[in-house]
Design an enzyme around this catalytic site. Structure first.
Site, mmCIF file in Angstrom:
data_model
loop_
_atom_site.group_PDB
_atom_site.id
_atom_site.type_symbol
_atom_site.label_atom_id
_atom_site.label_comp_id
_atom_site.label_asym_id
_atom_site.label_seq_id
_atom_site.Cartn_x
_atom_site.Cartn_y
_atom_site.Cartn_z
ATOM 1 N N GLN A 255 -37.742 12.140 1.949
ATOM 2 C CA GLN A 255 -36.496 11.709 2.575
ATOM 3 C C GLN A 255 -36.749 11.012 3.901
ATOM 4 O OE1 GLN A 255 -33.216 11.852 1.197
ATOM 5 N NE2 GLN A 255 -34.726 12.021 -0.433
ATOM 6 N N HIS A 258 -37.031 7.165 4.089
ATOM 7 C CA HIS A 258 -35.905 6.264 3.811
ATOM 8 C C HIS A 258 -35.646 5.322 4.980
ATOM 9 C CE1 HIS A 258 -34.028 6.927 -0.056
ATOM 10 N NE2 HIS A 258 -34.263 8.216 0.045
ATOM 11 N N GLU A 323 -26.984 16.675 1.894
ATOM 12 C CA GLU A 323 -26.991 15.816 0.698
ATOM 13 C C GLU A 323 -27.883 16.437 -0.379
ATOM 14 O OE1 GLU A 323 -28.108 11.149 -0.354
ATOM 15 O OE2 GLU A 323 -28.875 12.088 1.487
ATOM 16 N N HIS A 324 -29.128 16.752 -0.017
ATOM 17 C CA HIS A 324 -30.080 17.394 -0.923
ATOM 18 C C HIS A 324 -30.475 18.751 -0.346
ATOM 19 C CE1 HIS A 324 -30.842 12.960 -1.161
ATOM 20 N NE2 HIS A 324 -30.690 13.210 -2.446
ATOM 21 N N ASP A 357 -33.400 11.992 -7.959
ATOM 22 C CA ASP A 357 -33.222 10.576 -7.638
ATOM 23 C C ASP A 357 -33.378 9.683 -8.857
ATOM 24 O OD1 ASP A 357 -32.574 10.725 -5.000
ATOM 25 O OD2 ASP A 357 -34.543 10.164 -4.230
ATOM 26 N N HIS A 416 19.193 14.670 -7.363
ATOM 27 C CA HIS A 416 18.233 15.413 -8.185
ATOM 28 C C HIS A 416 18.960 16.512 -8.968
ATOM 29 C CE1 HIS A 416 15.218 13.379 -5.808
ATOM 30 N NE2 HIS A 416 14.216 13.999 -6.436
#
Length: 433
Positions: A255, A258, A323-324, A357, A416
């Site tokens: 990670q 990235h 996220e992970h 992934d 109504h």
């Protein structure tokens, strides 16, 4: 030490959480102002504006990538890569077919029929970046769930750069994308949002992009739907003394490479393990091509926190909502009930994050920056529209009539109430004639 390591004391956890969430600060004001101007211009002038921006930023006017170009790209790829893409596509398709929600109907009692129609969206746009790298896996992960959901038309937009690679175009062919259009940036999002020229308005836009694309998607929301605003990537690993330091270090680095805003955090109950993993990260990182990115990412957003009890680590993980989330312990399933907030959870030493992934099947488009507290991964649900269906007989409606009238009158909505009353007043009048 390569990755700073601290003992859990409350303040340390809060500092890490603040730093991780600060990465996700919205687009700068100047970016939002530029994007707002482009979006408004395209909405007003349509195709002429789209062409002007495309020629300025993409270097050429938008064009449709012919099916033959996709076929040629597919044939030009390494057969081993094609085999891997096909295998990944099959796994993604199988997984999402298992989770597909379908139309249903329920007869609650005599004369009451309720249900829900579930249909795929009519038209979806997928944005595929074309900046510094090409990501064929993201094409599969965005397009295949849409196809499984029954989306009528799938349009992929991507900048006409060198990164409109054979691999990306081959993935579009494998995933069943209907149309590929060479256009990128804010102008692509604007064209999909409002419709311009041969680019039709879509119902939803999905896919990652740079800060301009993210800002454009944010502004598009409401006119069309979007998947999410993705922030920098992140992984949080919970590891005990049984974890293999080589494996955990490699996963954290996967990670950190990235970009410089990526976050890799280790939570453990062993100081010796934290130190071993940090040393192993440094050893491995120095051998990787993206060393400069990794070094800055780990220095700014990498950290190891040592807890007395891994259940306390789980509580922190729930606040971070990463996220992970990897759980690399002797019995990872024992911690699963304590973990509620994460985009994806990977259990055990043989379920590393890159498995998700590329190959496992669940989508790798995941909520970031703490939004896993309330957002879910991209899936078939992302591309479905659900509509309630209600059917009652006269007797079924009559059994609720006075209740509905009472509720409507309490809200001073007399029309109504009248809508219910007239159905029975007319019949009563007929009976009295």
């Amino acid at each position: 030490m390569f990755m700073k390591t601290v003992l859990a004391d409350g303040q340390a956890e809060q500092q890490v959480i603040r730093e991780m969430k600060a990465r996700a600060a919205g687009a700068r004001g100047d970016i939002e102002q530029i994007v707002r101007g482009v979006m408004a211009d395209v909405q007003q002038r349509g195709w002429d504006a789209v062409v002007e921006y495309a020629e300025r930023f993409d270097g050429k006017a938008p064009y449709i990538v012919e099916p033959k170009v996709l076929d040629d790209a597919y044939n030009a790829c390494d057969p081993k890569l094609i085999a891997a893409l096909e295998k990944a596509a099959a796994n993604i398709r199988d997984y999402h077919e298992q989770m597909l929600v379908k139309t249903w109907e329920w007869n609650r009692s005599g004369g009451e029929t309720l249900g829900q129609t579930v249909r795929g969206l009519s038209r979806v746009g997928i944005y595929v970046p074309g900046g510094t790298a090409a990501y064929p896996s993201s094409v599969l992960m965005n397009a295949i769930p849409a196809k499984v959901a029954g989306v009528g038309e799938l349009i992929m937009v991507t900048p006409p750069t060198e990164n409109m690679s054979n691999e990306v175009l081959a993935a579009a062919k494998i995933a069943g994308v209907d149309t590929v259009i060479a256009i990128g940036g804010t102008q692509a999002i604007a064209a999909l949002t409002y419709g311009a020229g041969f680019i039709p308005q879509v119902d939803k836009i999905v896919g990652p992009g740079n800060a301009f694309v993210a800002a454009a998607k944010k502004l598009a929301f409401g006119t069309v739907d979007i998947d999410m605003i993705a922030g920098p990537s992140e992984v949080l690993v919970i590891a005990d003394h049984t974890a293999n330091p080589t494996y955990v270090a490699a996963d954290l680095l996967s990670q950190a490479e990235h970009d410089k805003l990526a976050s890799a955090v280790l939570l453990t109950d062993s100081m010796a393990q934290a130190q071993a993993i940090s040393c192993e990260m440094e050893r491995q990182a120095k051998q990787l091509p993206r060393w400069d990115i990794i070094k800055e990412s780990v220095a700014n957003y990498g950290c190891a926190i040592v807890f007395d009890d891994l259940k306390d680590a789980c509580r922190m993980a729930d606040v971070v909502a990463p996220e992970h989330l990897e759980v690399v312990t002797a019995a990872p399933r024992e911690l699963l009930p304590y973990l509620h907030n994460a985009g994806a959870i990977f259990l055990g030493q043989y379920a590393p994050e890159p498995l998700g992934d590329y190959m496992a099947g669940p989508c790798h488009v995941l909520p970031t920056s703490g939004t896993a507290r309330f957002f879910s991964p991209l899936s078939t649900d992302t591309f479905l529209k659900k509509t309630s269906v209600i059917e009652y007989t006269r007797d079924a409606l009559e059994s609720y009539a006075q209740d509905i009238i009472a509720l409507a009158q309490s809200e001073h909505l007399d029309a109504h109430a009248n809508s219910i009353a007239v159905r029975f007043a007319e019949e009563n009048n007929d009976e009295n004639r």
